[in-house]
Design a protein around this motif. Structure first.
Motif, PDB file in Angstrom:
ATOM      1  N   THR A 255     -33.699   2.004  14.904  1.00  0.00           N
ATOM      2  CA  THR A 255     -33.476   1.003  15.867  1.00  0.00           C
ATOM      3  C   THR A 255     -33.386  -0.040  14.754  1.00  0.00           C
ATOM      4  O   THR A 255     -34.135  -0.251  13.855  1.00  0.00           O
TER       5      THR A 255
ATOM      6  N   THR B 114     -35.913  -6.577  15.236  1.00  0.00           N
ATOM      7  CA  THR B 114     -35.701  -7.507  16.160  1.00  0.00           C
ATOM      8  C   THR B 114     -36.173  -8.678  15.499  1.00  0.00           C
ATOM      9  O   THR B 114     -36.584  -8.704  14.468  1.00  0.00           O
TER      10      THR B 114
ATOM     11  N   GLU C  44     -39.544  -9.230  14.625  1.00  0.00           N
ATOM     12  CA  GLU C  44     -39.893  -8.219  13.435  1.00  0.00           C
ATOM     13  C   GLU C  44     -39.458  -9.153  11.975  1.00  0.00           C
ATOM     14  O   GLU C  44     -40.201  -9.227  11.055  1.00  0.00           O
TER      15      GLU C  44
END
Length: 90
Positions: A7, A10, A13
């Protein structure tokens, strides 16, 4: 590869990264897997400079952010509510 590794990072992050990150984390920031990142390093086409440390590659977060087109760290509303952002402007 685990779900976490596949993934993309974000925004939160990305903005909480340490001074340098491992190649897997940098790859996630660009939305690629670690194998693709190593292939780009071999071809000298990885989107930002990498540092060879022993047998591993590290990426300076400042170079990673620059390659992602991020020049400044945004302030999040919850940081203001927590008083964290106030120290950024003092």
């Amino acid at each position: 590869m685990t779900d976490h590794e596949s993934t993309p990072l974000t925004f939160r992050e990305i903005f909480n990264l340490p001074v340098s990150v491992d190649l897997g984390t940098a790859a996630r920031a660009f939305g690629m897997c670690r194998a693709t990142a190593y292939r780009h390093i071999t071809l000298d086409t990885f989107p930002c400079p990498t540092l060879r440390v022993g047998r591993r590659h590290r990426v300076l977060t400042v170079d990673l952010l620059r390659a992602l087109g991020i020049e400044e760290r945004p302030v999040f509303a919850d940081e203001i509510a927590d008083g964290v952002a106030l120290t950024l402007f003092d």
